[in-house]
Design a protein around this motif. Structure first.
Motif, mmCIF file in Angstrom:
data_model
loop_
_atom_site.group_PDB
_atom_site.id
_atom_site.type_symbol
_atom_site.label_atom_id
_atom_site.label_comp_id
_atom_site.label_asym_id
_atom_site.label_seq_id
_atom_site.Cartn_x
_atom_site.Cartn_y
_atom_site.Cartn_z
ATOM 1 N N THR A 1 -4.000 -4.011 4.469
ATOM 2 C CA THR A 1 -3.935 -4.712 3.182
ATOM 3 C C THR A 1 -3.172 -3.911 2.127
ATOM 4 O O THR A 1 -2.839 -4.437 1.073
ATOM 5 N N ASP A 2 -2.903 -2.629 2.389
ATOM 6 C CA ASP A 2 -2.060 -1.815 1.506
ATOM 7 C C ASP A 2 -1.070 -1.068 2.392
ATOM 8 O O ASP A 2 -1.228 0.110 2.695
ATOM 9 N N ASP B 1 -1.351 -5.470 -0.916
ATOM 10 C CA ASP B 1 -0.151 -6.241 -0.550
ATOM 11 C C ASP B 1 -0.164 -7.632 -1.158
ATOM 12 O O ASP B 1 0.889 -8.189 -1.478
ATOM 13 N N SER B 2 -1.348 -8.199 -1.313
ATOM 14 C CA SER B 2 -1.445 -9.550 -1.878
ATOM 15 C C SER B 2 -0.978 -9.572 -3.328
ATOM 16 O O SER B 2 -0.546 -10.615 -3.830
ATOM 17 N N VAL B 3 -1.050 -8.428 -4.013
ATOM 18 C CA VAL B 3 -0.593 -8.317 -5.406
ATOM 19 C C VAL B 3 0.897 -8.011 -5.446
ATOM 20 O O VAL B 3 1.649 -8.590 -6.238
ATOM 21 N N GLU B 4 1.340 -7.118 -4.557
ATOM 22 C CA GLU B 4 2.741 -6.695 -4.591
ATOM 23 C C GLU B 4 3.688 -7.746 -4.017
ATOM 24 O O GLU B 4 4.786 -7.945 -4.532
ATOM 25 N N ASN C 1 8.247 -4.834 -2.240
ATOM 26 C CA ASN C 1 7.215 -4.076 -2.954
ATOM 27 C C ASN C 1 6.057 -3.657 -2.066
ATOM 28 O O ASN C 1 5.541 -2.541 -2.188
ATOM 29 N N PHE C 2 5.629 -4.534 -1.143
ATOM 30 C CA PHE C 2 4.442 -4.210 -0.356
ATOM 31 C C PHE C 2 4.698 -3.105 0.659
ATOM 32 O O PHE C 2 3.752 -2.549 1.225
ATOM 33 N N LEU C 3 5.976 -2.744 0.850
ATOM 34 C CA LEU C 3 6.323 -1.637 1.745
ATOM 35 C C LEU C 3 6.977 -0.476 0.993
ATOM 36 O O LEU C 3 7.413 0.497 1.610
#
Length: 340
Positions: free
Chosen positions: A162-163, A171-174, A186-188
């Protein structure tokens, strides 16, 4: 002659009333057991209709037996790709083969022990978003081919993490956007602010505009720090000493999500506090401008807007490479702020 007619008549009558001995054909039930050559719980006839292998209990060799990939012989197509699950090597169509999604760790063909990473009661092999972060597994896998399967090296594959980049932001935010324009979603991206469109020094000017990509990036004030890392390169720091310059930037209260402090915005000494938690019926916005001085580890502020008030001073300390600022009041922690 009459006696013979009588006997024949009686015989016919008995046959009509159901006497079982009249005919050699009896109405015995068919007790033949359907043939199940592979012993998977589905008859060969059912498997011929389904198109599955009558000699293998797991036609697609994905670890889940045909019996559990059908509803008692009725075809199931979980991902609507036109291939029934009993013949589909990737039941949920997420680009990760069912066999690699731990559908049956004890190897008995029954998926009752299948892995369910996000605990949503849908096993991973039937779940197209295994970690429930809002980014489909197929998208995360596609990016993994470019940036690696486990970006933050925490032992979790990106599509189960999840991060994924380990930056303490879900990840749900990014999401899959690229806020700093460095080509990494962003999530990576462990630093969403170091690309050309980011603003590492928080001075309101993008890294690109301040020459971050130049072989010899400009240093306008000749202080040894390139402009894209120097919030005071354009004079906005007002010539403040290094200790005071450490306050420059935007900060968030780690305990109150909606409280946001801004030190030195556009060259003006100020902070802005936005708090909505205590006012659920309408947002409350307080903007206070203040001058501050730093003396003996004390942050002293005097309000310039909202009425005259005597300066208030608080002990403070920086930590985590000046990314965390803690303010104290009478020995107790008053605020913990983290630099954006």
């Amino acid at each position: 002659m009459k006696k013979q007619v009588f006997i024949v008549s009686i015989t016919i009558l008995l046959c009509i009333t159901g006497f079982s001995g009249c005919f050699e054909q009896s109405k015995k039930p068919n007790t033949t057991t359907p043939v199940d050559s592979d012993g998977d719980g589905l008859s060969d006839e059912q498997e011929r209709i389904l198109g599955t292998n009558t000699t293998s209990p797991d036609s697609d060799d994905d670890g889940v037996h045909d019996f559990f990939e059908t509803e008692n012989g009725t075809a199931i197509d979980a991902d609507d790709d036109g291939v029934i699950d009993a013949l589909d090597a990737d039941d949920d169509g997420d680009s990760v083969p069912t066999a690699l999604e731990h559908p049956d760790d004890n190897g008995d063909g029954n998926p009752s022990d299948a892995l369910d990473t996000d605990g949503d009661s849908i096993p991973d092999y039937l779940d197209n978003d295994d970690d429930n972060d809002g980014i489909p597994t197929t998208i995360e896998v596609a990016y993994s081919r470019i940036y690696g399967d486990d970006v933050d090296n925490d032992g979790l594959l990106n599509y189960r993490d999840t991060d994924s980049d380990g930056d303490d932001k879900n990840d749900s935010v990014e999401g899959t956007g690229d806020s700093d324009g460095d080509g990494i979603p962003n999530f990576l991206d462990s630093n969403d602010n170091d690309g050309p469109l980011g603003d590492l020094d928080g001075d309101g000017v993008t890294n690109q505009a301040e020459g971050s990509s130049d072989p010899n990036p400009p240093d306008s004030d000749d202080d040894g720090t390139p402009d894209y890392l120097d919030p005071g390169s354009d004079g906005s720091s007002g010539g403040l000493p290094p200790e005071q310059q450490k306050f420059i930037g935007s900060w968030h209260n780690i305990d109150v999500e909606t409280e946001h402090w801004i030190f030195y915005e556009n060259g003006t000494q100020k902070y802005t506090v936005v708090v909505t938690d205590n006012y659920p019926w309408e947002p409350f916005v307080a903007e206070l401008r203040f001058n501050y001085t730093v003396n003996n580890s004390m942050l002293c502020q005097s309000v310039l807007i909202g009425g005259d008030s005597p300066p208030t001073c608080y002990p403070y300390e920086f930590s985590e490479n000046d990314k965390v600022l803690t303010l104290f009041d009478n020995g107790e922690v008053m605020r913990v702020l983290r630099r954006d």
